[in-house]
Enzyme design. Structure first.
Site, PDB file in Angstrom:
ATOM      1  N   GLU A  55      -1.033   3.964   3.549  1.00 20.79           N
ATOM      2  CA  GLU A  55      -0.149   4.076   2.386  1.00 20.79           C
ATOM      3  C   GLU A  55       0.390   5.491   2.213  1.00 20.79           C
ATOM      4  O   GLU A  55       1.369   5.689   1.510  1.00 20.79           O
ATOM      5  CB  GLU A  55      -0.852   3.608   1.111  1.00 20.79           C
ATOM      6  CG  GLU A  55      -1.964   4.520   0.640  1.00 20.79           C
ATOM      7  CD  GLU A  55      -2.621   4.029  -0.639  1.00 20.79           C
ATOM      8  OE1 GLU A  55      -3.352   3.025  -0.570  1.00 20.79           O
ATOM      9  OE2 GLU A  55      -2.407   4.630  -1.691  1.00 20.79           O
ATOM     10  N   HIS A  57       1.266  -1.733   1.303  1.00 15.43           N
ATOM     11  CA  HIS A  57       0.696  -1.124   0.097  1.00 15.43           C
ATOM     12  C   HIS A  57       1.692  -1.221  -1.073  1.00 15.43           C
ATOM     13  O   HIS A  57       2.857  -0.838  -0.937  1.00 15.43           O
ATOM     14  CB  HIS A  57       0.381   0.348   0.377  1.00 15.43           C
ATOM     15  CG  HIS A  57       0.205   1.162  -0.868  1.00 15.43           C
ATOM     16  ND1 HIS A  57       1.189   1.975  -1.385  1.00 15.43           N
ATOM     17  CD2 HIS A  57      -0.850   1.265  -1.713  1.00 15.43           C
ATOM     18  CE1 HIS A  57       0.732   2.553  -2.485  1.00 15.43           C
ATOM     19  NE2 HIS A  57      -0.492   2.146  -2.708  1.00 15.43           N
ATOM     20  N   GLU A  79     -10.670   0.854   2.676  1.00 13.81           N
ATOM     21  CA  GLU A  79      -9.329   1.455   2.729  1.00 13.81           C
ATOM     22  C   GLU A  79      -9.385   2.972   2.545  1.00 13.81           C
ATOM     23  O   GLU A  79     -10.091   3.465   1.671  1.00 13.81           O
ATOM     24  CB  GLU A  79      -8.494   0.800   1.624  1.00 13.81           C
ATOM     25  CG  GLU A  79      -7.071   1.287   1.500  1.00 13.81           C
ATOM     26  CD  GLU A  79      -6.276   0.394   0.538  1.00 13.81           C
ATOM     27  OE1 GLU A  79      -6.549  -0.827   0.459  1.00 13.81           O
ATOM     28  OE2 GLU A  79      -5.393   0.925  -0.161  1.00 13.81           O
ATOM     29  N   ASP A 103     -11.565   0.637  -1.770  1.00 13.91           N
ATOM     30  CA  ASP A 103     -10.515   1.628  -1.500  1.00 13.91           C
ATOM     31  C   ASP A 103     -10.987   2.983  -2.009  1.00 13.91           C
ATOM     32  O   ASP A 103     -11.230   3.147  -3.200  1.00 13.91           O
ATOM     33  CB  ASP A 103      -9.232   1.197  -2.229  1.00 13.91           C
ATOM     34  CG  ASP A 103      -8.058   2.123  -1.947  1.00 13.91           C
ATOM     35  OD1 ASP A 103      -8.230   3.095  -1.190  1.00 13.91           O
ATOM     36  OD2 ASP A 103      -6.971   1.850  -2.493  1.00 13.91           O
ATOM     37  N   ASP A 162       3.872   1.387   3.384  1.00 13.21           N
ATOM     38  CA  ASP A 162       4.543   1.148   2.105  1.00 13.21           C
ATOM     39  C   ASP A 162       6.014   1.464   2.327  1.00 13.21           C
ATOM     40  O   ASP A 162       6.384   2.628   2.517  1.00 13.21           O
ATOM     41  CB  ASP A 162       3.930   2.056   1.025  1.00 13.21           C
ATOM     42  CG  ASP A 162       4.509   1.782  -0.359  1.00 13.21           C
ATOM     43  OD1 ASP A 162       5.664   1.296  -0.425  1.00 13.21           O
ATOM     44  OD2 ASP A 162       3.822   2.062  -1.345  1.00 13.21           O
ATOM     45  N   LYS A 194     -11.950   0.218  -6.540  1.00  5.34           N
ATOM     46  CA  LYS A 194     -12.008   1.628  -6.136  1.00  5.34           C
ATOM     47  C   LYS A 194     -13.451   2.059  -5.888  1.00  5.34           C
ATOM     48  O   LYS A 194     -14.366   1.615  -6.597  1.00  5.34           O
ATOM     49  CB  LYS A 194     -11.395   2.504  -7.227  1.00  5.34           C
ATOM     50  CG  LYS A 194      -9.932   2.219  -7.496  1.00  5.34           C
ATOM     51  CD  LYS A 194      -9.079   2.396  -6.259  1.00  5.34           C
ATOM     52  CE  LYS A 194      -7.614   2.159  -6.553  1.00  5.34           C
ATOM     53  NZ  LYS A 194      -6.804   2.253  -5.317  1.00  5.34           N
TER      54      LYS A 194
HETATM   55 MG   LIG Z   1      -4.954   2.293  -1.609  1.00  2.00          MG
END
Ligand SMILES: [Mg+2]
Length: 362
Positions: free
Chosen positions: A243, A293, A217, A191, A266, A162
């Site tokens: 996602e 995702h 991301e 991400d 997703d 992250k």
């Molecule tokens: Mg993500």
């Protein structure tokens, strides 16, 4: 064969420690299981990340499903979708997704085939990345490095972390730490979970390009297609997103805006397997890669079934204390960081109802 009923069971359990990304804190794991029943006793199981009120949505959608032959999945999807005047994206589409996933599980059981073969069986195995690198209380650079190293011990050849939850300087230092921990040959993704304005995303992208980032991301807000496109144009790092996108129409818009190089549908969110197939075809028509995702137990079939599949997102025990017990079968990485879809009929994971029972909330 006819569908006779749809039922819902909901479970929730706490994480030992909350995990945080660039935007949100997650305290609990929630699992919603939608079961589609038939007059011949076969059942299809769909999973989703639901919310209170799902039962009411399921009741409202039942008339479009009960009495149908489960093989006619396009007809069922159409009947669920077209009469909808509200919730064309969001809540109701998530419920449709779970029902559709259950129907595909059922079709697999009817035909005695794993879902990836029903989709075309493009690949026998696929690359996997371990998603993690969350912010947690007491987790500094050393702990981040330890987590990344332990991912490699599980066989990972690709890892994600992250960013967007601390100052840019701190996050650049975290990315540098992760790259040093995994060495030069392991893929590293970052991400931001929609945390940045486009100019901030471009700024951090410039600063982390030197760490050989496989993708960046969700740099910007989920609806900020133009912001995403500006980031795409400004950095050599491939941009991925999707996602939080819904249906083929949302992915059409992402593609038309040139908002990403890698699409991340997703199936639990965007409309189920039936709609995921259409996004995979859209991606193929634009030479874009698909990396789904979440929900590895569903998506292992989807990413291997289609010709545009790139790599599978994989969550490990660090983010879910019931990682190894919630389903009867747990996917484990091969020694070379890849995964093969199960050959069992349908999706091939059965909920472990006995273990889940004490976490039941509805
Ligand atoms: Mg993500």
């Amino acid at each position: 064969m006819k569908i006779t009923d749809i039922t819902l069971e909901s479970y929730e359990w706490p994480r030992p420690k909350p995990i945080r990304n660039g935007m949100f804190v997650y305290y609990n794991v929630r699992l919603d299981i939608v079961t589609v029943h038939t007059d011949e006793g076969l059942k299809g199981v769909g999973v989703g990340s639901g919310a209170p009120g799902w039962d009411a949505v399921i009741e409202s959608l039942k008339p479009g499903v009960v009495g149908q032959d489960p093989i006619n999945v396009e007809r069922i999807w159409h009947q669920l979708w077209v009469p909808k005047l509200t919730g064309r994206r969001g809540y109701e589409t998530r419920v449709i997704s779970a029902i559709d996933i259950a129907i595909w599980d059922l079709i697999g059981k009817i035909t005695n085939q794993p879902v990836y073969k029903l989709l075309g069986g493009f690949a026998d195995r696929i690359d996997v990345y371990i998603a993690g690198g969350y912010y947690e209380e007491g987790k500094g650079l050393a702990e981040l490095a330890e987590e990344m190293e332990s991912n490699l011990e599980l066989g990972a050849r690709a890892v994600k972390m992250k960013i967007g939850g601390e100052s840019m300087s701190v996050d650049v230092e975290r990315v540098k730490t992760a790259r040093e921990a995994i060495g030069p040959d392991v893929k590293l993704m970052v991400d931001a979970n929609n945390a940045y304005r486009h100019h901030e995303a471009i700024a951090i992208a410039k600063r982390i390009e030197e760490y050989d980032i496989f993708w960046f991301e969700e740099p910007c807000g989920a609806d900020d297609y133009d912001g995403h496109a500006r980031v795409v144009a400004a950095t050599s790092i491939p941009i991925s997103t999707g996602e939080n996108e819904y249906t083929r129409y949302g992915f059409r818009d992402l593609i038309q805006h040139r908002a990403a190089s890698i699409l991340q549908p997703d199936a639990n969110i965007m409309g189920g397997v039936t709609e995921f197939r259409k996004v995979a075809d859209l991606a193929a028509a634009h030479d874009l890669a698909v990396s789904p995702h979440g929900s590895q137990d569903v998506h292992i079939h989807l990413v291997t079934g289609i010709p545009t599949g790139l790599i599978l997102e994989y969550y490990r025990d660090t983010v879910d204390p019931m990682w190894d017990t919630k389903f009867k079968e747990t996917l484990r990485l091969d020694s070379d960081g890849m995964l093969a879809p199960p050959e069992r009929p349908g999706f091939g994971f059965g909920p472990n109802y006995e273990a889940l029972e004490r976490h039941r909330i509805a």
